[in-house]
Structures are given as structure tokens and as C-alpha cells.
Design an enzyme around this catalytic site. Structure first.
Site, PDB file in Angstrom:
ATOM      1  N   GLY A 191       0.834  -1.212   0.000  1.00 61.03           N
ATOM      2  CA  GLY A 191       0.000   0.000   0.000  1.00 61.03           C
ATOM      3  C   GLY A 191       0.862   1.253   0.000  1.00 61.03           C
ATOM      4  N   ASP A 220       4.772 -10.344   5.537  1.00 57.52           N
ATOM      5  CA  ASP A 220       4.123 -11.343   4.680  1.00 57.52           C
ATOM      6  C   ASP A 220       4.991 -11.746   3.485  1.00 57.52           C
ATOM      7  OD1 ASP A 220       2.036 -10.999   6.369  1.00 57.52           O
ATOM      8  OD2 ASP A 220       0.661 -10.109   4.917  1.00 57.52           O
ATOM      9  N   GLU A 319      -3.399 -16.653   7.932  1.00 59.45           N
ATOM     10  CA  GLU A 319      -4.634 -15.909   8.242  1.00 59.45           C
ATOM     11  C   GLU A 319      -5.563 -15.720   7.035  1.00 59.45           C
ATOM     12  OE1 GLU A 319      -2.269 -11.701   8.322  1.00 59.45           O
ATOM     13  OE2 GLU A 319      -4.300 -11.672   9.064  1.00 59.45           O
TER      14      GLU A 319
HETATM   15  N1  LIG Z   1      -3.836   2.611  -3.622  1.00 57.57           N
HETATM   16  C1  LIG Z   1      -3.407   3.501  -2.713  1.00 57.57           C
HETATM   17  N2  LIG Z   1      -3.338   4.811  -3.035  1.00 57.57           N
HETATM   18  C2  LIG Z   1      -2.902   5.718  -2.145  1.00 57.57           C
HETATM   19  N3  LIG Z   1      -2.537   5.418  -0.892  1.00 57.57           N
HETATM   20  C3  LIG Z   1      -2.585   4.134  -0.515  1.00 57.57           C
HETATM   21  C4  LIG Z   1      -3.029   3.107  -1.387  1.00 57.57           C
HETATM   22  N4  LIG Z   1      -2.979   1.928  -0.739  1.00 57.57           N
HETATM   23  C5  LIG Z   1      -2.527   2.209   0.507  1.00 57.57           C
HETATM   24  N5  LIG Z   1      -2.297   3.528   0.640  1.00 57.57           N
HETATM   25  C6  LIG Z   1      -1.804   4.221   1.841  1.00 57.57           C
HETATM   26  O1  LIG Z   1      -0.522   3.667   2.195  1.00 57.57           O
HETATM   27  C7  LIG Z   1      -0.409   3.531   3.599  1.00 57.57           C
HETATM   28  C8  LIG Z   1      -0.059   2.099   3.967  1.00 57.57           C
HETATM   29  O2  LIG Z   1      -0.991   1.198   3.376  1.00 57.57           O
HETATM   30  P1  LIG Z   1      -1.431  -0.159   4.116  1.00 57.57           P
HETATM   31  O3  LIG Z   1      -2.079   0.171   5.405  1.00 57.57           O
HETATM   32  O4  LIG Z   1      -2.191  -0.972   3.144  1.00 57.57           O
HETATM   33  O5  LIG Z   1      -0.069  -0.854   4.538  1.00 57.57           O
HETATM   34  P2  LIG Z   1       1.105  -1.446   3.651  1.00 57.57           P
HETATM   35  O6  LIG Z   1       2.028  -0.384   3.249  1.00 57.57           O
HETATM   36  O7  LIG Z   1       0.529  -2.288   2.564  1.00 57.57           O
HETATM   37  O8  LIG Z   1       1.875  -2.314   4.721  1.00 57.57           O
HETATM   38  P3  LIG Z   1       1.466  -3.801   5.237  1.00 57.57           P
HETATM   39  O9  LIG Z   1       0.833  -4.528   4.111  1.00 57.57           O
HETATM   40  O10 LIG Z   1       2.749  -4.418   5.593  1.00 57.57           O
HETATM   41  O11 LIG Z   1       0.611  -3.610   6.384  1.00 57.57           O
HETATM   42  C9  LIG Z   1      -1.718   3.999   4.201  1.00 57.57           C
HETATM   43  O12 LIG Z   1      -1.548   5.328   4.660  1.00 57.57           O
HETATM   44  C10 LIG Z   1      -2.694   3.957   3.037  1.00 57.57           C
HETATM   45  O13 LIG Z   1      -3.699   4.952   3.129  1.00 57.57           O
HETATM   46  O1  LIG Z   2      -3.746  -5.557  12.555  1.00 60.87           O
HETATM   47  P1  LIG Z   2      -3.051  -4.730  11.575  1.00 60.87           P
HETATM   48  O2  LIG Z   2      -1.984  -3.854  12.148  1.00 60.87           O
HETATM   49  O3  LIG Z   2      -3.959  -3.981  10.674  1.00 60.87           O
HETATM   50  O4  LIG Z   2      -2.187  -5.684  10.641  1.00 60.87           O
HETATM   51  C1  LIG Z   2      -2.514  -6.954  10.227  1.00 60.87           C
HETATM   52  C2  LIG Z   2      -1.938  -7.236   8.867  1.00 60.87           C
HETATM   53  O5  LIG Z   2      -0.650  -6.714   8.706  1.00 60.87           O
HETATM   54  C3  LIG Z   2       0.244  -7.695   8.203  1.00 60.87           C
HETATM   55  O6  LIG Z   2       1.081  -8.080   9.266  1.00 60.87           O
HETATM   56  C4  LIG Z   2       1.137  -7.144   7.111  1.00 60.87           C
HETATM   57  O7  LIG Z   2       0.418  -6.802   5.994  1.00 60.87           O
HETATM   58  C5  LIG Z   2      -0.656  -8.835   7.742  1.00 60.87           C
HETATM   59  O8  LIG Z   2      -0.072 -10.091   7.856  1.00 60.87           O
HETATM   60  C6  LIG Z   2      -1.845  -8.688   8.611  1.00 60.87           C
HETATM   61  O9  LIG Z   2      -3.029  -9.085   7.949  1.00 60.87           O
HETATM   62 MG   LIG Z   3      -0.267  -4.294   2.502  1.00 64.49          MG
END
Ligand SMILES: Nc1ncnc2c1ncn2[C@@H]1O[C@H](COP(=O)(O)OP(=O)(O)OP(=O)(O)O)[C@@H](O)[C@H]1O
Ligand SMILES: O=P(O)(O)OC[C@H]1O[C@](O)(CO)[C@@H](O)[C@@H]1O
Ligand SMILES: [Mg+2]
Length: 454
Positions: A191, A220, A319
């Protein structure tokens, strides 16, 4: 005429396609150019071979069959220090942000970014953005220096705090401009990389002299192209403790079942690696391989046979596995977290309850003990192990070298053991599912002898 397959000279090498990354000089006229201050480092004594040039590349695919490979081989710029830098260290204002879920090593990356910016390049204005992307517009930033971060690698989590959601492009880029940041280091998962693409595009659109880079993290291991994400190995190590405990509990009971739920939203890498390295798992359930409970070839039939043979079983479930089997209401189907990720139902307690019901239904009166272990947050809230710590350091250094050289919109990552700069758009869309057709999944099945559920 057929080519002679025993004669390597009969084949020609495929062409190479370089995945170029953006450079500030493309949008900023008269970008300054200075010798790299590492020239003066008392530690490095750089010789000409020390610096990496823009023609140094590494290949994504290093194993291929010359008789069938025809498409071009993807190559990436090699990461590392460049002889010339495009930022005057005295004018750099670097921002570091952590987003998404926790991952072992986050604090190491922050620490190493601060220390290397300070020591290698002489940067003195380094800031931590608090609580993820929203911190660019809603929180005070914290000034960082090597003294403040000196022991952060010993701590789990992120000392800058993280969050999901809060992505407001206009406010974020506005905040970056307002605070005068010209280097932005985004540490996060898929993200975060998608968000970084949008910020990068907006920075380009506004023609700002700001370099943005991504450092991918995810327990992950679901980010594609790179060998693995930092923190993943540490997470597997901790997961193993839960698997071994489940094994001890199961082995010490009559018809004992040890059930362990591990993280892995869309990918089963943690479950797979814990299974392969523990050798005590009887069945590994991952999101990439649907399973079913009842009937021929189902989970219950397999468990019945395994219990009859060994007296105990260990099940590891990721999960994201079995989500299609768990009954859910309409509102549960639509539930999302703040970042827009689908909220999963908890497969662990559901499977535990199904297993208990099955035993009672089919084996009433026979002894049965099921112990359920959910180490969820324990595997990602710990500090990085030695290997991940070193990996975090090299990723941080690679990022700084690229940014100081004027590159932008890129991600630092390890490819085939070397460090590369990869366009952030490419990383944002590259997934890394477990390939259930490859040798590693076959290896899991040969270790566990579990059904293929086809
Ligand atoms: N498609 C998108 N466009 C803009 N911002 C995004 C998008 N997807 C996610 N974000 C932003 O990026 C940040 C992190 O996204 P997310 O919570 O999905 O975690 P992540 O970076 O995928 O990490 P993890 O998967 O390890 O938890 C958040 O602030 C979210 O709003
Ligand atoms: O409870 P939180 O902080 O939203 O995170 C859970 C998710 O974050 C991760 O650890 C990383 O994307 C996933 O395995 C899990 O689904
Ligand atoms: Mg993610």
C-alpha cells in the site's frame, strides 16, 4: 534445420531491457553536480571501482533456458554510491516515514538512514514523520540525529509510529513542500508503495526538486521482484517457536491437535517457511491453495488417518487461508480497514471450532485435545535478527546513495543477492504469491504428505 542442443554456441543470448528510473535532471534544469563527499571519508578510501556508474546493471532472471527464452531479459540499475551527487548536503532536508503494519527491522532502517545521511554525506537536517502519511500534514515532525537513534535497532516496532489510511495526496505533498523536505524516504508495504507512486507523480507534476524513494517492508513477504522483504526471516523464526510449542502439546496428548495461525494476508510465505524449517507440520494451509473440510480428499479425512497413524497432528494455517469457507454476513463482506484492505474473518478460532465439532460428531467418547496458538503480533513486534539487521542497513544505504545521486521514484531492493534500483510503479504492482506449481510447494507436500485439495 534444428539447432544442436548439445552445442551452447548454437544459441544466442536474449536481448536486455533496462528498467530505467527517473532522475531529477529530467525535470530540474541546471541541477548541481558535486563530487561525492565519501571521497573524503576516512573509512572508505574510494578507488575508481568503488563508485557505481549508470551503466552498471543487474539481471532479474539469472537462470533461463537458451533454447526457449526469447523475450528480453529485464535489467535494473545497480544500487550503490555514485561519484557525483546532485544535492548539496547542506541544503538537504530529509523526511523518513513508516506506514502500514509493523515489521521487524523498521527501527533499524530508520537508524541507518539517519546515521548514513549524517556520517557518509554530512546531512544535518533529518526528520521523522510521525504516524504514517497523515504525519506530513497533521503532526509535528521530530528532528533526528545519530545520538537519538543510536540504539533503535535493538527495539521492535517503529519509534516514529505508523498508521493505516490518512492518504490525502494534496495535503501530503502540500506538507512536504511546506516543511521544505527535498528527500522523502517511505518505508512500508504494498500500500505504501502505491501511495509513493501517487506522491511521486504529483511531485513531478508540480516540478519540485524533491526525490522520493521506497524501502519495502512486509512480514508477509508479498512484494514481488525483490528476493525477500526485510523482517520476513525474523518473523519466520518467531513463528517457529509457536509451531514447536504446538507440536509438544499435540505429541503429549491422546489424539492431540496443535493448531497454529500465522500471519499472511494474501500470501502463505510465513506458513510455508515455518512448515519447511520445522519438519513437524502435518498440514500447511495457505491462501493460494483452497482447501475443504468434509469428504474424500478433505482435511477431516486426512487428519483422521494421520491421528490413527501418529496419535497427533500439527496444522499451520495462514490468516488469509479458508476465507471462502467461513460464513460471513453482508456487512462483514464489505468491511475494510482504514487503508481499504479487506478485513478478514479469523480463520483460527473458526477452524478450531470446526475441528472440535467434527471430532464430537464422528468420534464421540474418544479422547481428543486441541490446543490453539495464535502468535499473530508476536512475530512482527520483535527487533530484527542479525541477518535482517544487516539487510536493513544495506537497504538504507542503497536508498541514500540513489537519492543523493538525484534518482527519484525508485525502490531499493535485493535481486539475486545484489542491490538494485527498481521503478516504484513496478514494485507497487508486483505481487509475490506462493507458486503452488513450483518445487517449494511440492516440497511442502512431500514433507507433510497433505492432500492437494483439488
Ligand atoms: N492505492 C493507494 N493509493 C494511495 N494510498 C494508498 C493506497 N494503498 C494504501 N495507501 C496508503 O498507504 C499507507 C499504507 O498502506 P497499508 O495500510 O495498506 O499498509 P502497507 O504499506 O501495505 O503495509 P502492510 O501490508 O505491511 O501492512 C496507508 O496510509 C494507506 O492509506
Ligand atoms: O492488525 P493490523 O496492524 O492492521 O495488521 C494486520 C496485517 O498486517 C500484516 O502483518 C502485514 O500486511 C498482515 O499479515 C496482517 O493481515
Ligand atoms: Mg499491505
Amino acid at each position: 534445420m534444428d539447432s544442436d542442443s548439445s552445442n551452447p554456441a548454437a544459441f544466442s543470448l536474449p536481448s536486455i531491457s533496462l528498467q530505467t528510473i527517473s532522475h531529477l535532471s529530467e525535470s530540474i534544469p541546471n541541477l548541481l553536480q558535486l563530487p561525492n563527499p565519501i571521497d573524503k571519508s576516512p573509512y572508505y578510501h574510494p578507488n575508481p571501482a568503488f563508485y557505481i556508474s549508470s551503466s552498471d546493471v543487474l539481471l532479474r532472471q539469472i537462470l533461463f533456458d537458451l533454447s526457449t527464452s526469447s523475450s528480453p531479459l529485464l535489467a535494473y540499475h545497480r544500487a550503490g554510491p555514485r561519484s557525483q551527487i546532485r544535492f548539496d548536503p547542506a541544503t538537504v532536508r530529509a523526511a523518513i516515514v513508516t506506514c502500514g503494519g509493523l515489521c521487524p527491522g523498521l527501527n533499524t532502517v530508520i537508524r541507518e538512514l539517519v546515521v548514513a545521511l549524517w556520517d557518509l554525506y554530512g546531512v544535518r537536517q533529518i526528520f521523522g514523520v510521525q504516524a504514517g502519511f497523515r504525519g506530513f500534514y497533521s503532526c509535528e515532525t521530530v528532528e533526528l540525529n545519530p545520538r537519538i537513534v543510536h540504539d533503535w535497532h535493538l527495539r521492535g516496532g517503529t519509534s516514529l509510529a505508523t498508521s493505516r489510511g490518512g492518504f490525502d495526496l494534496d495535503k501530503i505533498v502540500g506538507g512536504i513542500e511546506e516543511k521544505g523536505f527535498n528527500q522523502v524516504y517511505c518505508i512500508g508495504g504494498d500500500g505504501t508503495m502505491r501511495a509513493a507512486v501517487k506522491i511521486f507523480n504529483e511531485i513531478q507534476h508540480r516540478k519540485l526538486k524533491i526525490s522520493i524513494t521506497g524501502i519495502p517492508k512486509t512480514v508477509d513477504n508479498d512484494i514481488g521482484i525483490i528476493d525477500r522483504s526485510f523482517g520476513f526471516q525474523t518473523a519466520v523464526e518467531i513463528a517457529l517457536q509457536a509451531v514447536h510449542a504446538a507440536h509438544v502439546e499435540a505429541e503429549s496428548a491422546v489424539n492431540g491437535v496443535g493448531l497454529v495461525k500465522l500471519m499472511g494476508r494474501n500470501t502463505g510465505h510465513i506458513a510455508l517457511h515455518a512448515t519447511l524449517s520445522s519438519r513437524v507440520v502435518d498440514c500447511c494451509l495457505i491462501p493460494e491453495n483452497d482447501f475443504y473440510l468434509e469428504g474424500e480428499g478433505g482435511l477431516f479425512e486426512f487428519l483422521h488417518q494421520r491421528l490413527k497413524k501418529n496419535g497427533h497432528v500439527v496444522i499451520v494455517v495462514a490468516e488469509g487461508a479458508g476465507q471462502n469457507l467461513i460464513p460471513r454476513t453482508e456487512s462483514q463482506k464489505a468491511e475494510q480497514d482504514e487503508s481499504g484492505n479487506q478485513v478478514f474473518l479469523d480463520v483460527g478460532p473458526w477452524l478450531k471450532s470446526e475441528l472440535n465439532k467434527w471430532w464430537k460428531r464422528d468420534h464421540d467418547g474418544e479422547l481428543f485435545t486441541l490446543k490453539y496458538i495464535d502468535p499473530t503480533y508476536m512475530i512482527r513486534a520483535v527487533p530484527a535478527n542479525a541477518t535482517d539487521n544487516l539487510y536493513c542497513t544495506l537497504l538504507a544505504h542503497s536508498s541514500i546513495h540513489g537519492v543523493m545521486a538525484g534518482y527519484t521514484g525508485f525502490v531499493s531492493g535485493q535481486i539475486n543477492g545484489n542491490y538494485a534500483y527498481i521503478p516504484v510503479e513496478e514494485v507497487a504492482s508486483a505481487k509475490n504469491p506462493v507458486d503452488t506449481k513450483d518445487h517449494r510447494w511440492a516440497w511442502v507436500r512431500s514433507v507433510t504428505n497433505q492432500p492437494d485439495f483439488n
